[in-house]
Design a protein around this motif. Structure first.
Motif, PDB file in Angstrom:
ATOM      1  N   PRO A 166      36.806 -35.164 -68.651  1.00  0.00           N
ATOM      2  CA  PRO A 166      36.598 -34.523 -67.351  1.00  0.00           C
ATOM      3  C   PRO A 166      37.938 -34.028 -66.803  1.00  0.00           C
ATOM      4  CG  PRO A 166      35.348 -36.551 -67.483  1.00  0.00           C
ATOM      5  CD  PRO A 166      36.229 -36.524 -68.701  1.00  0.00           C
ATOM      6  N   GLY A 167      37.962 -32.809 -66.351  1.00  0.00           N
ATOM      7  CA  GLY A 167      39.207 -32.207 -65.893  1.00  0.00           C
ATOM      8  C   GLY A 167      39.919 -31.418 -66.970  1.00  0.00           C
ATOM      9  N   GLY A 168      39.436 -31.522 -68.205  1.00  0.00           N
ATOM     10  CA  GLY A 168      40.033 -30.785 -69.304  1.00  0.00           C
ATOM     11  C   GLY A 168      39.647 -29.320 -69.270  1.00  0.00           C
ATOM     12  N   LEU A 169      40.335 -28.529 -70.081  1.00  0.00           N
ATOM     13  CA  LEU A 169      40.169 -27.082 -70.061  1.00  0.00           C
ATOM     14  C   LEU A 169      39.857 -26.550 -71.454  1.00  0.00           C
ATOM     15  CD1 LEU A 169      40.470 -24.636 -68.080  1.00  0.00           C
ATOM     16  CD2 LEU A 169      42.817 -24.423 -68.922  1.00  0.00           C
ATOM     17  N   LEU A 170      38.860 -25.662 -71.523  1.00  0.00           N
ATOM     18  CA  LEU A 170      38.525 -24.936 -72.746  1.00  0.00           C
ATOM     19  C   LEU A 170      38.759 -23.458 -72.479  1.00  0.00           C
ATOM     20  CD1 LEU A 170      36.179 -27.295 -72.169  1.00  0.00           C
ATOM     21  CD2 LEU A 170      35.436 -26.571 -74.438  1.00  0.00           C
ATOM     22  N   VAL A 171      39.376 -22.765 -73.412  1.00  0.00           N
ATOM     23  CA  VAL A 171      39.706 -21.355 -73.250  1.00  0.00           C
ATOM     24  C   VAL A 171      39.110 -20.566 -74.411  1.00  0.00           C
ATOM     25  CG1 VAL A 171      41.566 -19.664 -73.009  1.00  0.00           C
ATOM     26  CG2 VAL A 171      41.841 -21.965 -72.060  1.00  0.00           C
ATOM     27  N   PHE A 172      38.397 -19.491 -74.098  1.00  0.00           N
ATOM     28  CA  PHE A 172      37.748 -18.661 -75.114  1.00  0.00           C
ATOM     29  C   PHE A 172      38.289 -17.240 -75.028  1.00  0.00           C
ATOM     30  CE2 PHE A 172      34.949 -22.176 -74.336  1.00  0.00           C
ATOM     31  CZ  PHE A 172      34.424 -22.484 -75.587  1.00  0.00           C
ATOM     32  N   ASP A 173      38.680 -16.694 -76.183  1.00  0.00           N
ATOM     33  CA  ASP A 173      39.243 -15.352 -76.244  1.00  0.00           C
ATOM     34  C   ASP A 173      38.165 -14.319 -76.584  1.00  0.00           C
ATOM     35  OD1 ASP A 173      41.229 -13.464 -76.050  1.00  0.00           O
ATOM     36  OD2 ASP A 173      42.090 -13.837 -78.026  1.00  0.00           O
ATOM     37  N   ASN A 174      38.460 -13.061 -76.270  1.00  0.00           N
ATOM     38  CA  ASN A 174      37.607 -11.908 -76.616  1.00  0.00           C
ATOM     39  C   ASN A 174      36.263 -11.909 -75.908  1.00  0.00           C
ATOM     40  OD1 ASN A 174      38.993 -12.655 -79.694  1.00  0.00           O
ATOM     41  ND2 ASN A 174      39.441 -10.703 -78.721  1.00  0.00           N
ATOM     42  N   THR A 175      36.198 -12.481 -74.731  1.00  0.00           N
ATOM     43  CA  THR A 175      34.901 -12.604 -74.065  1.00  0.00           C
ATOM     44  C   THR A 175      34.451 -11.309 -73.376  1.00  0.00           C
ATOM     45  OG1 THR A 175      36.104 -13.689 -72.253  1.00  0.00           O
ATOM     46  CG2 THR A 175      34.904 -15.098 -73.788  1.00  0.00           C
ATOM     47  N   LEU A 176      35.310 -10.297 -73.340  1.00  0.00           N
ATOM     48  CA  LEU A 176      34.862  -8.983 -72.880  1.00  0.00           C
ATOM     49  C   LEU A 176      34.468  -8.090 -74.059  1.00  0.00           C
ATOM     50  CD1 LEU A 176      37.294  -8.168 -69.928  1.00  0.00           C
ATOM     51  CD2 LEU A 176      34.900  -8.874 -69.824  1.00  0.00           C
ATOM     52  N   PHE A 177      34.914  -8.463 -75.242  1.00  0.00           N
ATOM     53  CA  PHE A 177      34.521  -7.797 -76.484  1.00  0.00           C
ATOM     54  C   PHE A 177      34.625  -6.271 -76.372  1.00  0.00           C
ATOM     55  CE2 PHE A 177      31.934  -6.976 -80.282  1.00  0.00           C
ATOM     56  CZ  PHE A 177      32.449  -7.942 -81.127  1.00  0.00           C
ATOM     57  N   GLY A 178      35.815  -5.835 -75.993  1.00  0.00           N
ATOM     58  CA  GLY A 178      36.059  -4.410 -75.897  1.00  0.00           C
ATOM     59  C   GLY A 178      35.244  -3.719 -74.820  1.00  0.00           C
ATOM     60  N   GLY A 179      34.713  -4.476 -73.878  1.00  0.00           N
ATOM     61  CA  GLY A 179      33.883  -3.924 -72.820  1.00  0.00           C
ATOM     62  C   GLY A 179      32.424  -3.770 -73.203  1.00  0.00           C
ATOM     63  N   GLU A 180      32.100  -4.072 -74.456  1.00  0.00           N
ATOM     64  CA  GLU A 180      30.725  -3.888 -74.926  1.00  0.00           C
ATOM     65  C   GLU A 180      29.745  -4.863 -74.276  1.00  0.00           C
ATOM     66  OE1 GLU A 180      30.176  -3.436 -79.172  1.00  0.00           O
ATOM     67  OE2 GLU A 180      32.277  -2.832 -79.397  1.00  0.00           O
ATOM     68  N   VAL A 181      30.255  -5.968 -73.744  1.00  0.00           N
ATOM     69  CA  VAL A 181      29.359  -6.947 -73.118  1.00  0.00           C
ATOM     70  C   VAL A 181      28.728  -6.414 -71.831  1.00  0.00           C
ATOM     71  CG1 VAL A 181      30.530  -8.962 -74.101  1.00  0.00           C
ATOM     72  CG2 VAL A 181      31.315  -8.024 -71.918  1.00  0.00           C
ATOM     73  N   LEU A 182      29.249  -5.318 -71.303  1.00  0.00           N
ATOM     74  CA  LEU A 182      28.675  -4.757 -70.083  1.00  0.00           C
ATOM     75  C   LEU A 182      27.347  -4.054 -70.341  1.00  0.00           C
ATOM     76  CD1 LEU A 182      31.734  -5.178 -69.367  1.00  0.00           C
ATOM     77  CD2 LEU A 182      31.506  -3.205 -67.850  1.00  0.00           C
ATOM     78  N   LEU A 217      39.535 -13.294 -71.352  1.00  0.00           N
ATOM     79  CA  LEU A 217      39.893 -14.685 -71.597  1.00  0.00           C
ATOM     80  C   LEU A 217      39.141 -15.542 -70.588  1.00  0.00           C
ATOM     81  CD1 LEU A 217      41.991 -16.076 -73.538  1.00  0.00           C
ATOM     82  CD2 LEU A 217      43.471 -16.293 -71.549  1.00  0.00           C
ATOM     83  N   THR A 218      38.303 -16.425 -71.077  1.00  0.00           N
ATOM     84  CA  THR A 218      37.487 -17.256 -70.193  1.00  0.00           C
ATOM     85  C   THR A 218      38.028 -18.677 -70.141  1.00  0.00           C
ATOM     86  OG1 THR A 218      35.489 -15.955 -70.588  1.00  0.00           O
ATOM     87  CG2 THR A 218      35.182 -18.198 -69.781  1.00  0.00           C
ATOM     88  N   LEU A 219      38.266 -19.146 -68.915  1.00  0.00           N
ATOM     89  CA  LEU A 219      38.723 -20.522 -68.684  1.00  0.00           C
ATOM     90  C   LEU A 219      37.525 -21.355 -68.269  1.00  0.00           C
ATOM     91  CD1 LEU A 219      41.963 -19.817 -66.559  1.00  0.00           C
ATOM     92  CD2 LEU A 219      41.613 -19.616 -69.036  1.00  0.00           C
ATOM     93  N   VAL A 220      37.339 -22.462 -68.941  1.00  0.00           N
ATOM     94  CA  VAL A 220      36.201 -23.348 -68.676  1.00  0.00           C
ATOM     95  C   VAL A 220      36.743 -24.730 -68.321  1.00  0.00           C
ATOM     96  CG1 VAL A 220      34.062 -24.330 -69.596  1.00  0.00           C
ATOM     97  CG2 VAL A 220      34.815 -22.053 -70.350  1.00  0.00           C
ATOM     98  N   HIS A 221      36.551 -25.123 -67.071  1.00  0.00           N
ATOM     99  CA  HIS A 221      37.035 -26.419 -66.573  1.00  0.00           C
ATOM    100  C   HIS A 221      35.878 -27.414 -66.569  1.00  0.00           C
ATOM    101  CE1 HIS A 221      37.925 -29.172 -63.065  1.00  0.00           C
ATOM    102  NE2 HIS A 221      39.001 -29.333 -63.803  1.00  0.00           N
ATOM    103  N   LYS A 222      36.016 -28.503 -67.297  1.00  0.00           N
ATOM    104  CA  LYS A 222      34.956 -29.500 -67.338  1.00  0.00           C
ATOM    105  C   LYS A 222      34.997 -30.338 -66.065  1.00  0.00           C
ATOM    106  CE  LYS A 222      32.947 -33.184 -70.180  1.00  0.00           C
ATOM    107  NZ  LYS A 222      32.993 -33.900 -71.463  1.00  0.00           N
ATOM    108  N   ARG A 223      33.831 -30.422 -65.425  1.00  0.00           N
ATOM    109  CA  ARG A 223      33.746 -31.182 -64.182  1.00  0.00           C
ATOM    110  C   ARG A 223      33.964 -32.666 -64.436  1.00  0.00           C
ATOM    111  NH1 ARG A 223      31.397 -28.115 -60.001  1.00  0.00           N
ATOM    112  NH2 ARG A 223      30.284 -26.234 -60.682  1.00  0.00           N
TER     113      ARG A 223
END
Length: 223
Positions: A166-182, A217-223
Motif C-alpha cells: 500500500p502506497g507503492g507506485l506502478l508506472v506503465f509506458d505507452n498508454t497513449l499509444f500514439g494517440g490511437e487510444v482516442l 505514462l500512467t502512474l498508479v498509486h496503490k491505496r
C-alpha cells in the motif's frame, strides 16, 4: 461582473520545449548517453523502444519518492530505464528486471556494470508473466515500471498490484499509444490499451494519473 473562465496554460510539447525540460532536469549520466548511441546503432528500427529522454529523470525521482527498496521492471531492452530506476533506489535497494532478449540485455548488463549498479540489479530472462507469478504473492514491491508487450498489460498489472505494498507506485509506458487510444474504433494493441486505461480509471484499489509525457505514462498509486 465576472469575466470569462480562465483557460489553463498548456505548453505544446515541441522539440524545443522537450529539450529545455530535459536540460533543466536530472541529467543522464555518461553511461546513459552512450546507451542512446549504442541502441541506435544496434537497433536502428527499434531504438524507439528506449524510453524518451524526459522519462529517465522522472523514473529516478519517482523511485526515490517511494523510498524504493524493492523495484521491478518489465521490459528492459538495452537498459536505459533500469539505470534510471536503480539510480533512485534507497541504500540497499534491489531492482528485478524481466526481459526475453539476451542480445538486447547484454547492453544493459554492461551499462549496469559501467554505472556501478550491477550489485543492485537482477536480470531474469524469460516470459515476464512467469517470472512475476513465481514471486511470492506478498506486498513486497515499492515501485514497478512496465514497458513491454502491450496486450499483456492487464496481466502484468494484476500480478504486480498483488505484490505492491500500500502506497507503492506502478508506472506503465505507452498508454497513449500514439494517440490511437482516442479512437472508439481502435483495433489491435490500441484497442487493448484503450480498454486497459479504462480498467485502471475505474479500479477503486488505486489512484491513477495518465500523463501526456512522451507516448503516455500512467502512474498508479496503490491505496
Amino acid at each position: 461582473m465576472t469575466g470569462p473562465p480562465s483557460i489553463p496554460t498548456r505548453v505544446p510539447p515541441t522539440p524545443e520545449v522537450i529539450d529545455y525540460a530535459v536540460g533543466h532536469s536530472l541529467p543522464p549520466d555518461p553511461v546513459q548517453r552512450e546507451l542512446v548511441t549504442l541502441t541506435r546503432e544496434a537497433y536502428p528500427q527499434h531504438a524507439r523502444m528506449q524510453i524518451a529522454a524526459e522519462q529517465g529523470p522522472l523514473l529516478t525521482v519517482l523511485t526515490r519518492l517511494t523510498g524504493g527498496r524493492r523495484a521491478v521492471e518489465v521490459g528492459t531492452f538495452t537498459g536505459y530505464s533500469s539505470v534510471s530506476i536503480a539510480r533512485g533506489l534507497a541504500p540497499g535497494g534491489r531492482l528485478l528486471c524481466c526481459d526475453i532478449s539476451e542480445p538486447a540485455t547484454a547492453f544493459a548488463r554492461r551499462a549496469w556494470r559501467d554505472a556501478g549498479l550491477a550489485d543492485r540489479i537482477e536480470l531474469r530472462l524469460g516470459p515476464a508473466i512467469g517470472t512475476l507469478r513465481a514471486e511470492p504473492r506478498e506486498e513486497q514491491y515499492d515501485f514497478s515500471f512496465v514497458d513491454a508487450d502491450k496486450g499483456s498489460y492487464p496481466d502484468y498489472y494484476e500480478e504486480l498490484l498483488a505484490r505492491t505494498r500500500p502506497g507503492g507506485l506502478l508506472v506503465f509506458d505507452n498508454t497513449l499509444f500514439g494517440g490511437e487510444v482516442l479512437a472508439p474504433d481502435a483495433r489491435g494493441d490500441a484497442a487493448r490499451m484503450r480498454a486497459f486505461n479504462a480498467t485502471l480509471a475505474g479500479d477503486e484499489r488505486v489512484e491513477v494519473a495518465l500523463l501526456p509525457i512522451a507516448d503516455g505514462l500512467t502512474l498508479v498509486h496503490k491505496r
